[in-house]
Design a protein around this motif. Structure first.
Motif, PDB file in Angstrom:
ATOM      1  N   PRO A 251      43.892  36.599  34.990  1.00 33.62           N
ATOM      2  CA  PRO A 251      44.425  37.801  35.653  1.00 33.62           C
ATOM      3  C   PRO A 251      45.934  37.909  35.486  1.00 33.62           C
ATOM      4  O   PRO A 251      46.663  36.912  35.535  1.00 33.62           O
ATOM      5  CB  PRO A 251      44.042  37.588  37.122  1.00 33.62           C
ATOM      6  CG  PRO A 251      42.918  36.619  37.090  1.00 33.62           C
ATOM      7  CD  PRO A 251      43.177  35.720  35.920  1.00 33.62           C
ATOM      8  N   PHE A 252      46.406  39.124  35.283  1.00 31.60           N
ATOM      9  CA  PHE A 252      47.838  39.410  35.229  1.00 31.60           C
ATOM     10  C   PHE A 252      48.278  39.860  36.613  1.00 31.60           C
ATOM     11  O   PHE A 252      47.746  40.824  37.164  1.00 31.60           O
ATOM     12  CB  PHE A 252      48.120  40.493  34.184  1.00 31.60           C
ATOM     13  CG  PHE A 252      49.566  40.896  34.101  1.00 31.60           C
ATOM     14  CD1 PHE A 252      50.514  40.003  33.640  1.00 31.60           C
ATOM     15  CD2 PHE A 252      49.978  42.166  34.479  1.00 31.60           C
ATOM     16  CE1 PHE A 252      51.856  40.357  33.549  1.00 31.60           C
ATOM     17  CE2 PHE A 252      51.309  42.533  34.401  1.00 31.60           C
ATOM     18  CZ  PHE A 252      52.250  41.628  33.935  1.00 31.60           C
ATOM     19  N   ALA A 253      49.248  39.166  37.176  1.00 28.95           N
ATOM     20  CA  ALA A 253      49.610  39.403  38.574  1.00 28.95           C
ATOM     21  C   ALA A 253      50.507  40.620  38.765  1.00 28.95           C
ATOM     22  O   ALA A 253      50.561  41.190  39.861  1.00 28.95           O
ATOM     23  CB  ALA A 253      50.301  38.161  39.142  1.00 28.95           C
ATOM     24  N   GLY A 254      51.233  41.024  37.713  1.00 29.18           N
ATOM     25  CA  GLY A 254      52.185  42.120  37.865  1.00 29.18           C
ATOM     26  C   GLY A 254      51.551  43.481  37.724  1.00 29.18           C
ATOM     27  O   GLY A 254      50.333  43.646  37.671  1.00 29.18           O
ATOM     28  N   GLY A 255      52.413  44.500  37.656  1.00 28.52           N
ATOM     29  CA  GLY A 255      51.961  45.858  37.412  1.00 28.52           C
ATOM     30  C   GLY A 255      51.575  46.651  38.638  1.00 28.52           C
ATOM     31  O   GLY A 255      51.070  47.777  38.517  1.00 28.52           O
ATOM     32  N   LEU A 256      51.793  46.112  39.825  1.00 31.59           N
ATOM     33  CA  LEU A 256      51.409  46.835  41.039  1.00 31.59           C
ATOM     34  C   LEU A 256      52.441  47.869  41.432  1.00 31.59           C
ATOM     35  O   LEU A 256      52.119  48.887  42.042  1.00 31.59           O
ATOM     36  CB  LEU A 256      51.192  45.843  42.189  1.00 31.59           C
ATOM     37  CG  LEU A 256      50.074  44.816  41.961  1.00 31.59           C
ATOM     38  CD1 LEU A 256      49.980  43.860  43.144  1.00 31.59           C
ATOM     39  CD2 LEU A 256      48.750  45.520  41.737  1.00 31.59           C
ATOM     40  N   PRO A 268      50.716  52.495  38.399  1.00 33.57           N
ATOM     41  CA  PRO A 268      50.406  51.161  38.907  1.00 33.57           C
ATOM     42  C   PRO A 268      49.058  50.654  38.398  1.00 33.57           C
ATOM     43  O   PRO A 268      48.145  51.429  38.112  1.00 33.57           O
ATOM     44  CB  PRO A 268      50.390  51.348  40.427  1.00 33.57           C
ATOM     45  CG  PRO A 268      51.214  52.567  40.668  1.00 33.57           C
ATOM     46  CD  PRO A 268      50.989  53.449  39.480  1.00 33.57           C
ATOM     47  N   ARG A 269      48.960  49.365  38.271  1.00 35.08           N
ATOM     48  CA  ARG A 269      47.707  48.746  37.837  1.00 35.08           C
ATOM     49  C   ARG A 269      46.628  48.941  38.896  1.00 35.08           C
ATOM     50  O   ARG A 269      46.846  48.698  40.082  1.00 35.08           O
ATOM     51  CB  ARG A 269      47.930  47.253  37.596  1.00 35.08           C
ATOM     52  CG  ARG A 269      46.657  46.478  37.293  1.00 35.08           C
ATOM     53  CD  ARG A 269      46.960  45.058  36.877  1.00 35.08           C
ATOM     54  NE  ARG A 269      47.655  44.299  37.902  1.00 35.08           N
ATOM     55  CZ  ARG A 269      47.060  43.696  38.941  1.00 35.08           C
ATOM     56  NH1 ARG A 269      45.746  43.812  39.096  1.00 35.08           N
ATOM     57  NH2 ARG A 269      47.767  42.996  39.806  1.00 35.08           N
ATOM     58  N   ALA A 304      44.955  44.686  43.227  1.00 33.42           N
ATOM     59  CA  ALA A 304      45.521  46.015  43.415  1.00 33.42           C
ATOM     60  C   ALA A 304      45.050  46.621  44.723  1.00 33.42           C
ATOM     61  O   ALA A 304      45.818  47.276  45.442  1.00 33.42           O
ATOM     62  CB  ALA A 304      45.127  46.911  42.236  1.00 33.42           C
ATOM     63  N   ASN A 305      43.774  46.414  45.049  1.00 34.75           N
ATOM     64  CA  ASN A 305      43.196  46.885  46.315  1.00 34.75           C
ATOM     65  C   ASN A 305      42.189  45.836  46.770  1.00 34.75           C
ATOM     66  O   ASN A 305      41.076  45.786  46.247  1.00 34.75           O
ATOM     67  CB  ASN A 305      42.529  48.241  46.139  1.00 34.75           C
ATOM     68  CG  ASN A 305      41.978  48.791  47.444  1.00 34.75           C
ATOM     69  OD1 ASN A 305      42.021  48.125  48.493  1.00 34.75           O
ATOM     70  ND2 ASN A 305      41.447  50.018  47.401  1.00 34.75           N
ATOM     71  N   PRO A 306      42.537  44.984  47.711  1.00 39.39           N
ATOM     72  CA  PRO A 306      41.640  43.896  48.120  1.00 39.39           C
ATOM     73  C   PRO A 306      40.275  44.372  48.584  1.00 39.39           C
ATOM     74  O   PRO A 306      39.288  43.635  48.468  1.00 39.39           O
ATOM     75  CB  PRO A 306      42.407  43.215  49.260  1.00 39.39           C
ATOM     76  CG  PRO A 306      43.835  43.552  48.998  1.00 39.39           C
ATOM     77  CD  PRO A 306      43.822  44.938  48.430  1.00 39.39           C
ATOM     78  N   ASP A 307      40.199  45.600  49.123  1.00 39.32           N
ATOM     79  CA  ASP A 307      38.908  46.101  49.584  1.00 39.32           C
ATOM     80  C   ASP A 307      38.053  46.643  48.441  1.00 39.32           C
ATOM     81  O   ASP A 307      36.851  46.877  48.625  1.00 39.32           O
ATOM     82  CB  ASP A 307      39.125  47.209  50.628  1.00 39.32           C
ATOM     83  CG  ASP A 307      39.769  46.667  51.893  1.00 39.32           C
ATOM     84  OD1 ASP A 307      39.556  45.474  52.192  1.00 39.32           O
ATOM     85  OD2 ASP A 307      40.508  47.428  52.552  1.00 39.32           O
TER      86      ASP A 307
END
Length: 444
Positions: A251-256, A268-269, A304-307
């Protein structure tokens, strides 16, 4: 006498290369073609050699040579020379075992005999004139000139002479040419079989390739699906072997948060990356790519969206390819036609809105998509600065780019954009994506 040999050899090669180059351009695509840039460098080096040769050496650029092949005449030459010099070993005798003679002379009508060779020995200059003028006058000269008609002609090659050439000329297959042009940055003046090439795309890709076999690559995004840069959520580490790339992705952590001033270009990702295997292969006429991702189970991931954790679960593509034009220094248009299938996974942290969450649960069964895959690649090599473009269609998503060389073989300016067509974007997709890149390439 090495200078005449050098000049004769250089002139012959230059003329041959000049005649063969147009012929090679017209070869059918099914036959091997030469690397024409390397060929031009070969010709330039030979012209450079000619420029440095003393002008007087051109007097002997047209030469011929032949083995005498008449034992009686050879014995007469040895006998006359021994009588003149009292040296019975120079031209054979017991030491050389009567090595055969060959003659170096200018062509008719002059028939000037320049040198006689026997084994490791050479006779020229005053000694040669004395031998040929021995009584009776000109008998040996006339007999040597006449021996050409019945002797065995030989090729004038000096095995002790060589030109150090860093640009190795080799037969380059059609497949190698197409693959290098469309998948690796073509650098003029280097031997791609042995040199190490480094390519940096600054924001989304970097690779290093040693010769035509091994290399490594790091990239962000999955262009084959139409998701460049961080829009796919995957960061891949690949090993390159010849025309195949295989590796892992995480997983790429950035881009949010794109940052101020970039919201209009980089949305945004929305997709989250996975842990798994990825790869691609290009065997010129057929190829493909794949992604195998594991379902996310880490509750502390950067989502990006935990839900609503949306991931590329799996993807497989296969295509057929060919070129419409394969002129070495003209327009090159390559097309790929195939199909692909991929799955999008839908998960979420559980319990919902709880802190801390305890698990990742599947909310909806994975969604499967099947689509044609079409891509066009264009390169123009007629101008001093090469330029090109590409257009790709997959799952009603268009990805295109255009590039121009700023510094030949070293730096390009590239614009890439992607957006859905004939449909609205899915909630895990960006509405559009635009990147401006400056790829830099150099050799080690």
């Amino acid at each position: 006498m090495k200078s005449p040999f050098i000049v004769a050899l250089a002139v012959a090669v230059v003329i041959s290369c000049s005649v063969l180059a147009p012929e090679m351009l017209a070869q059918k695509s099914s036959r091997p073609v030469d690397s024409l840039r390397v060929l031009r460098m070969e010709i330039d080096q030979l012209y450079n050699v000619l420029d440095k040769v003393d002008r007087k050496d051109f007097d002997f650029t047209h030469m011929r040579a032949w083995w005498i092949g008449f034992p009686d005449l050879e014995d007469t030459l040895r006998w006359v020379y021994t009588r003149m010099t009292q040296d019975s070993t120079l031209f054979g005798g017991e030491i050389e075992g009567k090595a055969p003679f060959y003659v170096l002379a200018t062509p008719p009508p002059n028939n000037d005999i320049v040198a006689l060779y026997s084994g490791k020995n050479i006779l020229k200059g005053r000694q040669l004139r004395s031998l040929l003028n021995a009584k009776p006058e000109r008998e040996l000269y006339d007999r040597l000139v006449a021996s050409w008609k019945f002797g065995q002609e030989i090729e004038l090659i000096d095995n002790d002479f060589s030109i150090k050439n860093n640009f190795t000329l080799r037969q380059r297959s059609r497949g190698d040419t197409i693959y290098t042009l469309f998948n690796r940055y073509m650098i003029d003046g280097v031997n791609h079989d042995s040199v190490t090439i480094v390519s940096l795309r600054l924001i989304d890709k970097a690779n290093i390739i040693a010769g035509n076999r091994w290399g490594a690559e790091v990239r962000i995004g999955d262009d084959d699906m139409g998701y460049p840069f961080w829009s796919s959520g995957n960061l891949a580490f690949l090993v390159i072997y010849k025309r195949a790339k295989v590796g892992v992705h995480i997983p790429f952590a950035g881009g949010l948060t794109p940052g101020k001033g970039l919201q209009n270009f980089w949305t945004p990702r929305r997709l989250d990356g996975t842990y798994g295997l990825t790869g691609e292969f290009d065997f010129v006429n057929f190829g493909g790519s794949f992604i195998f991702g594991l379902r996310r189970t880490d509750v502390d991931g950067t989502y990006a969206n935990p839900d609503s954790i949306t991931t590329i679960r799996n993807m497989v593509q296969a295509w057929y390819s060919n070129v419409i034009s394969d002129k070495a220094d003209g327009h090159m248009l390559r097309y790929k036609i195939g199909a692909g299938v991929h799955q999008i996974g839908h998960d979420g942290l559980y319990p919902y809105h709880a802190s801390p969450p305890t698990s990742v649960e599947t909310t909806v069964p994975p969604t499967t998509f099947v689509s044609p895959y079409i891509k066009l690649d264009y390169v123009n090599q007629q101008s001093a600065e090469r330029f090109g473009a590409s257009l790709q269609y997959y799952n009603k998503w268009i990805l295109g780019d255009a590039w121009l060389e700023l510094i030949p073989n070293r730096m390009r300016l590239e614009v890439r954009a992607g957006a859905p067509v004939f449909r609205l974007h899915e909630y895990w997709e960006p509405t559009h994506f635009i990147t401006l890149n400056i790829p830099i390439t150099f050799s080690l």
